[in-house]
Design a protein around this motif. Structure first.
Motif, PDB file in Angstrom:
ATOM      1  N   ASP A  65     -42.661  47.705 -40.807  1.00  0.00           N
ATOM      2  CA  ASP A  65     -41.939  46.491 -41.203  1.00  0.00           C
ATOM      3  C   ASP A  65     -40.995  46.033 -40.095  1.00  0.00           C
ATOM      4  OD1 ASP A  65     -43.097  46.261 -43.704  1.00  0.00           O
ATOM      5  OD2 ASP A  65     -41.285  46.803 -44.818  1.00  0.00           O
ATOM      6  N   SER A  66     -40.297  46.986 -39.520  1.00  0.00           N
ATOM      7  CA  SER A  66     -39.290  46.681 -38.514  1.00  0.00           C
ATOM      8  C   SER A  66     -39.880  46.345 -37.147  1.00  0.00           C
ATOM      9  CB  SER A  66     -38.337  47.869 -38.382  1.00  0.00           C
ATOM     10  OG  SER A  66     -37.410  47.671 -37.357  1.00  0.00           O
ATOM     11  N   GLU A  67     -40.941  47.036 -36.757  1.00  0.00           N
ATOM     12  CA  GLU A  67     -41.394  46.994 -35.369  1.00  0.00           C
ATOM     13  C   GLU A  67     -42.741  46.319 -35.107  1.00  0.00           C
ATOM     14  OE1 GLU A  67     -39.430  48.174 -32.873  1.00  0.00           O
ATOM     15  OE2 GLU A  67     -37.922  48.607 -34.400  1.00  0.00           O
ATOM     16  N   ILE A  68     -43.541  46.083 -36.129  1.00  0.00           N
ATOM     17  CA  ILE A  68     -44.930  45.645 -35.927  1.00  0.00           C
ATOM     18  C   ILE A  68     -45.052  44.390 -35.073  1.00  0.00           C
ATOM     19  CG2 ILE A  68     -45.196  44.252 -38.033  1.00  0.00           C
ATOM     20  CD1 ILE A  68     -47.819  46.732 -36.794  1.00  0.00           C
ATOM     21  N   GLY A  69     -44.140  43.465 -35.223  1.00  0.00           N
ATOM     22  CA  GLY A  69     -44.213  42.222 -34.460  1.00  0.00           C
ATOM     23  C   GLY A  69     -43.896  42.375 -32.988  1.00  0.00           C
ATOM     24  N   ASN A  70     -43.262  43.492 -32.622  1.00  0.00           N
ATOM     25  CA  ASN A  70     -42.821  43.701 -31.242  1.00  0.00           C
ATOM     26  C   ASN A  70     -43.618  44.752 -30.482  1.00  0.00           C
ATOM     27  OD1 ASN A  70     -40.646  41.875 -31.657  1.00  0.00           O
ATOM     28  ND2 ASN A  70     -39.513  43.509 -32.671  1.00  0.00           N
ATOM     29  N   LEU A  71     -44.572  45.386 -31.133  1.00  0.00           N
ATOM     30  CA  LEU A  71     -45.322  46.451 -30.466  1.00  0.00           C
ATOM     31  C   LEU A  71     -46.336  45.874 -29.481  1.00  0.00           C
ATOM     32  CD1 LEU A  71     -46.048  48.892 -33.440  1.00  0.00           C
ATOM     33  CD2 LEU A  71     -44.261  49.080 -31.705  1.00  0.00           C
ATOM     34  N   SER A  72     -46.410  46.496 -28.315  1.00  0.00           N
ATOM     35  CA  SER A  72     -47.403  46.117 -27.320  1.00  0.00           C
ATOM     36  C   SER A  72     -48.784  46.582 -27.782  1.00  0.00           C
ATOM     37  CB  SER A  72     -47.076  46.772 -25.977  1.00  0.00           C
ATOM     38  OG  SER A  72     -47.247  48.185 -26.075  1.00  0.00           O
ATOM     39  N   ASP A  73     -49.828  46.135 -27.112  1.00  0.00           N
ATOM     40  CA  ASP A  73     -51.182  46.593 -27.441  1.00  0.00           C
ATOM     41  C   ASP A  73     -51.294  48.109 -27.303  1.00  0.00           C
ATOM     42  OD1 ASP A  73     -52.118  44.063 -28.078  1.00  0.00           O
ATOM     43  OD2 ASP A  73     -52.987  43.708 -26.109  1.00  0.00           O
ATOM     44  N   GLU A  74     -50.658  48.659 -26.273  1.00  0.00           N
ATOM     45  CA  GLU A  74     -50.662  50.105 -26.066  1.00  0.00           C
ATOM     46  C   GLU A  74     -49.954  50.811 -27.226  1.00  0.00           C
ATOM     47  OE1 GLU A  74     -48.209  52.808 -23.075  1.00  0.00           O
ATOM     48  OE2 GLU A  74     -49.824  51.733 -22.042  1.00  0.00           O
ATOM     49  N   ASP A  75     -48.807  50.276 -27.646  1.00  0.00           N
ATOM     50  CA  ASP A  75     -48.077  50.853 -28.774  1.00  0.00           C
ATOM     51  C   ASP A  75     -48.886  50.740 -30.064  1.00  0.00           C
ATOM     52  OD1 ASP A  75     -45.889  51.597 -27.222  1.00  0.00           O
ATOM     53  OD2 ASP A  75     -44.729  49.800 -27.734  1.00  0.00           O
ATOM     54  N   LEU A  76     -49.561  49.617 -30.266  1.00  0.00           N
ATOM     55  CA  LEU A  76     -50.399  49.451 -31.456  1.00  0.00           C
ATOM     56  C   LEU A  76     -51.496  50.505 -31.497  1.00  0.00           C
ATOM     57  CD1 LEU A  76     -50.813  45.572 -31.642  1.00  0.00           C
ATOM     58  CD2 LEU A  76     -49.526  47.014 -33.229  1.00  0.00           C
ATOM     59  N   ALA A  77     -52.117  50.754 -30.346  1.00  0.00           N
ATOM     60  CA  ALA A  77     -53.172  51.766 -30.275  1.00  0.00           C
ATOM     61  C   ALA A  77     -52.609  53.142 -30.611  1.00  0.00           C
ATOM     62  CB  ALA A  77     -53.823  51.764 -28.896  1.00  0.00           C
ATOM     63  N   GLU A  78     -51.438  53.438 -30.110  1.00  0.00           N
ATOM     64  CA  GLU A  78     -50.810  54.729 -30.400  1.00  0.00           C
ATOM     65  C   GLU A  78     -50.416  54.824 -31.874  1.00  0.00           C
ATOM     66  OE1 GLU A  78     -49.516  58.521 -30.164  1.00  0.00           O
ATOM     67  OE2 GLU A  78     -50.754  57.415 -28.733  1.00  0.00           O
ATOM     68  N   PHE A  79     -49.919  53.750 -32.455  1.00  0.00           N
ATOM     69  CA  PHE A  79     -49.550  53.756 -33.865  1.00  0.00           C
ATOM     70  C   PHE A  79     -50.795  53.947 -34.737  1.00  0.00           C
ATOM     71  CE2 PHE A  79     -47.738  51.866 -37.808  1.00  0.00           C
ATOM     72  CZ  PHE A  79     -46.640  52.712 -37.930  1.00  0.00           C
ATOM     73  N   GLU A  80     -51.884  53.289 -34.365  1.00  0.00           N
ATOM     74  CA  GLU A  80     -53.146  53.485 -35.088  1.00  0.00           C
ATOM     75  C   GLU A  80     -53.591  54.943 -35.024  1.00  0.00           C
ATOM     76  OE1 GLU A  80     -55.466  49.238 -34.743  1.00  0.00           O
ATOM     77  OE2 GLU A  80     -55.210  50.404 -32.890  1.00  0.00           O
ATOM     78  N   ARG A  81     -53.382  55.571 -33.880  1.00  0.00           N
ATOM     79  CA  ARG A  81     -53.736  56.986 -33.722  1.00  0.00           C
ATOM     80  C   ARG A  81     -52.868  57.856 -34.635  1.00  0.00           C
ATOM     81  NH1 ARG A  81     -53.525  61.489 -29.577  1.00  0.00           N
ATOM     82  NH2 ARG A  81     -51.489  60.723 -28.926  1.00  0.00           N
ATOM     83  N   LEU A  82     -51.577  57.521 -34.731  1.00  0.00           N
ATOM     84  CA  LEU A  82     -50.687  58.269 -35.612  1.00  0.00           C
ATOM     85  C   LEU A  82     -51.059  58.078 -37.081  1.00  0.00           C
ATOM     86  CD1 LEU A  82     -47.219  57.655 -33.911  1.00  0.00           C
ATOM     87  CD2 LEU A  82     -48.477  59.824 -34.052  1.00  0.00           C
ATOM     88  N   ILE A  83     -51.532  56.897 -37.439  1.00  0.00           N
ATOM     89  CA  ILE A  83     -51.946  56.637 -38.815  1.00  0.00           C
ATOM     90  C   ILE A  83     -53.083  57.573 -39.222  1.00  0.00           C
ATOM     91  CG2 ILE A  83     -53.141  54.931 -40.272  1.00  0.00           C
ATOM     92  CD1 ILE A  83     -51.365  52.777 -38.972  1.00  0.00           C
ATOM     93  N   GLU A  84     -53.893  57.996 -38.270  1.00  0.00           N
ATOM     94  CA  GLU A  84     -55.036  58.865 -38.561  1.00  0.00           C
ATOM     95  C   GLU A  84     -54.636  60.329 -38.775  1.00  0.00           C
ATOM     96  OE1 GLU A  84     -58.007  57.716 -39.257  1.00  0.00           O
ATOM     97  OE2 GLU A  84     -57.252  55.694 -38.832  1.00  0.00           O
ATOM     98  N   VAL A  85     -53.416  60.701 -38.400  1.00  0.00           N
ATOM     99  CA  VAL A  85     -52.952  62.082 -38.567  1.00  0.00           C
ATOM    100  C   VAL A  85     -52.694  62.331 -40.057  1.00  0.00           C
ATOM    101  CG1 VAL A  85     -51.053  63.684 -38.031  1.00  0.00           C
ATOM    102  CG2 VAL A  85     -51.935  62.147 -36.256  1.00  0.00           C
ATOM    103  N   THR A  86     -53.001  63.525 -40.528  1.00  0.00           N
ATOM    104  CA  THR A  86     -52.756  63.840 -41.936  1.00  0.00           C
ATOM    105  C   THR A  86     -51.270  63.707 -42.260  1.00  0.00           C
ATOM    106  OG1 THR A  86     -52.426  66.201 -41.574  1.00  0.00           O
ATOM    107  CG2 THR A  86     -54.697  65.459 -42.004  1.00  0.00           C
ATOM    108  N   ASP A  87     -50.988  63.332 -43.499  1.00  0.00           N
ATOM    109  CA  ASP A  87     -49.607  63.149 -43.933  1.00  0.00           C
ATOM    110  C   ASP A  87     -48.773  64.402 -43.718  1.00  0.00           C
ATOM    111  OD1 ASP A  87     -49.886  60.511 -44.746  1.00  0.00           O
ATOM    112  OD2 ASP A  87     -50.328  61.036 -46.822  1.00  0.00           O
ATOM    113  N   ARG A  88     -49.291  65.529 -44.121  1.00  0.00           N
ATOM    114  CA  ARG A  88     -48.510  66.779 -44.015  1.00  0.00           C
ATOM    115  C   ARG A  88     -48.169  67.116 -42.567  1.00  0.00           C
ATOM    116  NH1 ARG A  88     -47.505  68.409 -48.777  1.00  0.00           N
ATOM    117  NH2 ARG A  88     -49.005  68.370 -50.472  1.00  0.00           N
TER     118      ARG A  88
END
Length: 98
Positions: free
Chosen positions: A39-62
């Motif tokens: 919510d806070s950062e999505i509008g400001n993330l670079s393409d590289e940051d978006l790719a890294e965030f997508e990678r983190l989304i794939e990590v298990t919650d635990r």
């Protein structure tokens, strides 16, 4: 109810998808951590940051929750500047921080 406080109207499709996935992880604690950060950062993330965030989304919650809270050591390949921003954001803003 997703919990998001941000409108996605001004976001491109990729950012809308990331925002949605951030708020729909499965574990409510991770919805709050990832969703509030998105919510806070999505509008400001670079393409590289978006790719890294997508990678983190794939990590298990635990695993991801353990890395963020420090209960589990963060693997070197995930201890990126974006992950550290997410962790700092959680530490400074989250009502669920220990």
């Amino acid at each position: 109810m997703s919990g998001t406080t941000r409108t996605s109207a001004d976001l491109d499709v990729r950012r809308k998808q990331i925002l949605y996935r951030s708020w729909h992880r499965g574990m409510r604690e991770m919805d709050l951590i990832m969703g509030r950060f998105a919510d806070s950062e999505i509008g400001n993330l670079s393409d590289e940051d978006l790719a890294e965030f997508e990678r983190l989304i794939e990590v298990t919650d635990r695993d991801l929750l353990g890395w963020i809270t420090g209960e589990i050591e963060t693997p070197t390949n995930y201890n990126t500047p974006l992950f550290r921003r997410l962790k700092a954001f959680h530490t400074h803003t989250s009502p669920i921080h220990n």
